[in-house]
Design an enzyme around this catalytic site. Structure first.
Site, PDB file in Angstrom:
ATOM      1  CE1 TYR A   1      -9.597  -2.453  -0.025  1.00 44.51           C
ATOM      2  CE2 TYR A   1      -8.568  -0.666  -1.227  1.00 44.51           C
ATOM      3  CZ  TYR A   1      -8.471  -1.779  -0.411  1.00 44.51           C
ATOM      4  OH  TYR A   1      -7.237  -2.226   0.014  1.00 44.51           O
TER       5      TYR A   1
ATOM      6  CD  GLU B   1      -9.180  -8.554  -3.757  1.00 45.06           C
ATOM      7  OE1 GLU B   1     -10.096  -8.264  -2.978  1.00 45.06           O
ATOM      8  OE2 GLU B   1      -8.070  -8.995  -3.371  1.00 45.06           O
TER       9      GLU B   1
ATOM     10  CE  LYS C   1      -4.051  -2.161   2.123  1.00 47.03           C
ATOM     11  NZ  LYS C   1      -5.051  -2.032   3.198  1.00 47.03           N
TER      12      LYS C   1
ATOM     13  CG  ASN D   1      -3.847  -2.052   6.721  1.00 47.65           C
ATOM     14  OD1 ASN D   1      -3.675  -1.737   5.549  1.00 47.65           O
ATOM     15  ND2 ASN D   1      -4.901  -2.742   7.125  1.00 47.65           N
TER      16      ASN D   1
ATOM     17  CG  HIS E   1      -5.356  -6.098  -0.431  1.00 47.73           C
ATOM     18  ND1 HIS E   1      -6.594  -5.888   0.111  1.00 47.73           N
ATOM     19  CD2 HIS E   1      -5.518  -7.053  -1.395  1.00 47.73           C
ATOM     20  CE1 HIS E   1      -7.474  -6.676  -0.504  1.00 47.73           C
ATOM     21  NE2 HIS E   1      -6.850  -7.385  -1.419  1.00 47.73           N
TER      22      HIS E   1
HETATM   23  P1  GDP Z   1      -8.404  -6.332   5.478  1.00 45.28           P
HETATM   24  O1  GDP Z   1      -9.087  -7.465   4.783  1.00 45.28           O
HETATM   25  O2  GDP Z   1      -7.586  -6.773   6.671  1.00 45.28           O
HETATM   26  O3  GDP Z   1      -7.578  -5.460   4.541  1.00 45.28           O
HETATM   27  O4  GDP Z   1      -9.530  -5.373   6.118  1.00 45.28           O
HETATM   28  P2  GDP Z   1     -10.957  -4.898   5.558  1.00 45.28           P
HETATM   29  O5  GDP Z   1     -11.335  -5.635   4.318  1.00 45.28           O
HETATM   30  O6  GDP Z   1     -11.898  -4.906   6.717  1.00 45.28           O
HETATM   31  O7  GDP Z   1     -10.699  -3.356   5.197  1.00 45.28           O
HETATM   32  C1  GDP Z   1     -10.069  -2.962   3.997  1.00 45.28           C
HETATM   33  C2  GDP Z   1      -9.067  -1.857   4.293  1.00 45.28           C
HETATM   34  O8  GDP Z   1      -9.771  -0.696   4.758  1.00 45.28           O
HETATM   35  C3  GDP Z   1      -8.096  -2.143   5.446  1.00 45.28           C
HETATM   36  O9  GDP Z   1      -6.986  -2.927   5.058  1.00 45.28           O
HETATM   37  C4  GDP Z   1      -7.685  -0.754   5.879  1.00 45.28           C
HETATM   38  O10 GDP Z   1      -6.728  -0.156   4.979  1.00 45.28           O
HETATM   39  C5  GDP Z   1      -9.011  -0.007   5.735  1.00 45.28           C
HETATM   40  N1  GDP Z   1      -9.771  -0.013   7.018  1.00 45.28           N
HETATM   41  C6  GDP Z   1     -10.343  -1.078   7.646  1.00 45.28           C
HETATM   42  N2  GDP Z   1     -10.973  -0.717   8.786  1.00 45.28           N
HETATM   43  C7  GDP Z   1     -10.797   0.634   8.864  1.00 45.28           C
HETATM   44  C8  GDP Z   1     -11.237   1.625   9.817  1.00 45.28           C
HETATM   45  O11 GDP Z   1     -11.908   1.324  10.798  1.00 45.28           O
HETATM   46  N3  GDP Z   1     -10.874   2.922   9.545  1.00 45.28           N
HETATM   47  C9  GDP Z   1     -10.128   3.272   8.447  1.00 45.28           C
HETATM   48  N4  GDP Z   1      -9.816   4.574   8.260  1.00 45.28           N
HETATM   49  N5  GDP Z   1      -9.729   2.379   7.534  1.00 45.28           N
HETATM   50  C10 GDP Z   1     -10.038   1.077   7.742  1.00 45.28           C
END
Ligand code: GDP
Length: 139
Positions: free
Chosen positions: A51, A128, A11, A114, A117
């Protein structure tokens, strides 16, 4: 039976911090073979499309802005049990909860920025991967 392919992105935060090389080294040492790789900068529209499943989440707007804020490295990876093993390897979404030694524990700055991905299912890994790579680019 679990599939052998997953999709990942380094990222914008991790790329900008110069952590791409270290992360790619970790990926290879963990036994994932790189089947496709490219450096790209997503537009807000691209990131919004990628997304789209998160459209209703409160952080969607911020996520789109962040993911289009700088270059990323997209990769298709191959290994037995790829999706599950790679999710374990990168660690929890929130780096505060990520296990020691995981990519997110080592390199993530926040729950949003973070570092990396990882696809969450074989189906999404295929979708994807095809978002970024043509059939000709998948080796
Ligand atoms: P992943 O599968 O671990 O990547 O997590 P998710 O699919 O739930 O979320 C997609 C991406 O959105 C995450 O990797 C983070 O970059 C972002 N994200 C997830 N939860 C949050 C949140 O609570 N706040 C913010 N600002 N970004 C988030």
């Amino acid at each position: 039976m679990a599939g052998t392919k997953t999709f990942t992105m380094i990222k914008p935060d991790a790329f900008a911090d110069g952590n791409s090389g270290a992360i790619i080294k970790m990926i290879e040492e963990a036994g994932f073979a790189i089947k496709a790789m490219k450096l790209v900068r997503l537009t807000a529209e691209n990131a919004g499309g990628f997304y789209a499943v998160h459209k209703e989440r409160p952080f969607y707007g911020d996520l789109v802005k962040y993911m289009s804020s700088g270059p990323i490295i997209a990769m298709i990876l191959e290994k037995e049990n790829a999706v599950e093993d790679f999710r374990k390897f990168i660690g929890a979404t929130n780096p505060a909860e990520a296990a020691e030694g995981t990519v997110r524990k080592l390199f993530a700055k926040s729950i949003e920025a973070n570092a990396i991905h990882g696809s969450d299912s074989d189906e999404n890994a295929a979708i994807e991967g095809s978002f970024f790579f043509s059939e000709l680019e998948k080796h």
